[in-house]
Motif scaffolding. Structure first.
Motif, PDB file in Angstrom:
ATOM      1  N   SER A  30      21.579  17.506  49.737  1.00  0.00           N
ATOM      2  CA  SER A  30      22.855  16.851  49.503  1.00  0.00           C
ATOM      3  C   SER A  30      23.941  17.584  50.283  1.00  0.00           C
ATOM      4  CB  SER A  30      23.196  16.822  48.015  1.00  0.00           C
ATOM      5  OG  SER A  30      23.358  18.135  47.523  1.00  0.00           O
ATOM      6  N   THR A  56      15.094   7.947  50.832  1.00  0.00           N
ATOM      7  CA  THR A  56      16.253   7.246  50.289  1.00  0.00           C
ATOM      8  C   THR A  56      17.489   8.088  50.539  1.00  0.00           C
ATOM      9  OG1 THR A  56      14.933   6.209  48.549  1.00  0.00           O
ATOM     10  CG2 THR A  56      17.309   6.271  48.210  1.00  0.00           C
ATOM     11  N   ARG A  57      18.471   7.476  51.161  1.00  0.00           N
ATOM     12  CA  ARG A  57      19.743   8.135  51.414  1.00  0.00           C
ATOM     13  C   ARG A  57      20.806   7.440  50.584  1.00  0.00           C
ATOM     14  NH1 ARG A  57      17.491   7.573  56.682  1.00  0.00           N
ATOM     15  NH2 ARG A  57      17.028   9.597  57.594  1.00  0.00           N
ATOM     16  N   THR A  58      21.622   8.219  49.898  1.00  0.00           N
ATOM     17  CA  THR A  58      22.714   7.686  49.098  1.00  0.00           C
ATOM     18  C   THR A  58      24.019   8.268  49.614  1.00  0.00           C
ATOM     19  OG1 THR A  58      21.273   7.524  47.172  1.00  0.00           O
ATOM     20  CG2 THR A  58      23.632   7.406  46.766  1.00  0.00           C
ATOM     21  N   GLY A  62      28.020   5.776  46.687  1.00  0.00           N
ATOM     22  CA  GLY A  62      26.931   5.265  45.869  1.00  0.00           C
ATOM     23  C   GLY A  62      26.031   4.248  46.539  1.00  0.00           C
ATOM     24  N   TYR A  63      26.326   3.860  47.777  1.00  0.00           N
ATOM     25  CA  TYR A  63      25.472   2.914  48.490  1.00  0.00           C
ATOM     26  C   TYR A  63      24.203   3.616  48.954  1.00  0.00           C
ATOM     27  CZ  TYR A  63      29.624  -0.016  48.624  1.00  0.00           C
ATOM     28  OH  TYR A  63      30.711  -0.770  48.277  1.00  0.00           O
ATOM     29  N   SER A  64      23.070   2.933  48.812  1.00  0.00           N
ATOM     30  CA  SER A  64      21.784   3.532  49.175  1.00  0.00           C
ATOM     31  C   SER A  64      21.083   2.737  50.263  1.00  0.00           C
ATOM     32  CB  SER A  64      20.858   3.597  47.963  1.00  0.00           C
ATOM     33  OG  SER A  64      21.361   4.491  47.014  1.00  0.00           O
ATOM     34  N   SER A  66      17.074   2.723  51.928  1.00  0.00           N
ATOM     35  CA  SER A  66      15.729   3.288  51.772  1.00  0.00           C
ATOM     36  C   SER A  66      14.830   2.804  52.904  1.00  0.00           C
ATOM     37  CB  SER A  66      15.127   2.929  50.419  1.00  0.00           C
ATOM     38  OG  SER A  66      14.972   1.534  50.315  1.00  0.00           O
ATOM     39  N   PRO A  87      22.059  -1.211  51.984  1.00  0.00           N
ATOM     40  CA  PRO A  87      22.816  -1.113  50.736  1.00  0.00           C
ATOM     41  C   PRO A  87      23.099  -2.456  50.079  1.00  0.00           C
ATOM     42  CG  PRO A  87      24.209  -0.581  52.611  1.00  0.00           C
ATOM     43  CD  PRO A  87      22.813  -0.730  53.130  1.00  0.00           C
TER      44      PRO A  87
END
Length: 101
Positions: A30, A56-58, A62-64, A66, A87
């Motif tokens: 992070s 998975t990247r966030t 808060g948008y992800s 994958s 996202p």
């Protein structure tokens, strides 16, 4: 003698566990900045000529996003595919193959 035997059993147990998981991995990370914190979680494994991974990247809001994929080789032919989900839920799948000489 009992302590030595117990230490040998414990060492052999750890050795067997590490062999079973030698081709699997996990990564976490992070980063924090003025807009918030972003994180990444990834894992993968390989066995019998086939490998797979997912990530998975966030983002800080808060948008992800994958991505998961796999690749395998059998004889001289290697194939692979990956799927990326953005996202907003849109998905793109790519696949391909090639011959090894």
């Amino acid at each position: 003698m009992t302590k030595t035997l117990a230490a040998c059993l414990l060492a052999s147990t750890f050795a067997l566990l590490s062999v079973g998981q030698a081709n699997a991995w996990t990564r976490e990370g992070s980063a924090s900045g003025p807009r918030g914190t972003a994180s990444v979680h990834a894992n993968g494994s390989c066995a019998s000529g086939s490998c797979s991974r997912s990530i998975t990247r966030t983002g800080p809001y808060g948008y992800s996003t994958s991505r998961s994929g796999s690749a395998s080789c059998d004889g001289g032919t290697c194939t692979g595919s990956r799927t990326t989900t953005g996202p907003r839920g849109n998905t793109v799948t790519r696949s391909g193959s090639f011959q090894r000489y």
